[in-house]
Motif scaffolding. Structure first.
Motif: not given
Length: 79
Positions: A52-79
């Motif tokens: 949720h939320g945003e990073a005003k300093s980057l001009g970016a906000a949370a995206g709808q698929g972000d949680a899935a990207v993070i989850e996938r990263h942990f499931q795959q065991g990537e560094p």
């Protein structure tokens, strides 16, 4: 926690999670990736990650698929 999802040099979405005391802009300056895809705040509940939320300093906000990207990263065991 805070997060930024970058596009790496091969076009993959790479999440970086970090403590709230570090500013989004400060972390951004330390990483070589050229493109910020999204950024905001992330929590882990019993059901998984919630972004949720945003990073005003980057001009970016949370995206709808972000949680899935993070989850996938942990499931795959990537560094």
């Amino acid at each position: 926690m805070k997060y930024i999802i970058f596009e790496d040099f091969s076009g993959r979405a790479i999440p970086v999670l970090f403590p709230d005391r570090i500013e989004h802009g400060e972390l951004r300056e330390q990483l070589p990736y050229s493109t910020v895809l999204s950024a905001g705040y992330v929590n882990h509940s019993g059901g998984g990650f919630v972004c949720h939320g945003e990073a005003k300093s980057l001009g970016a906000a949370a995206g709808q698929g972000d949680a899935a990207v993070i989850e996938r990263h942990f499931q795959q065991g990537e560094p």
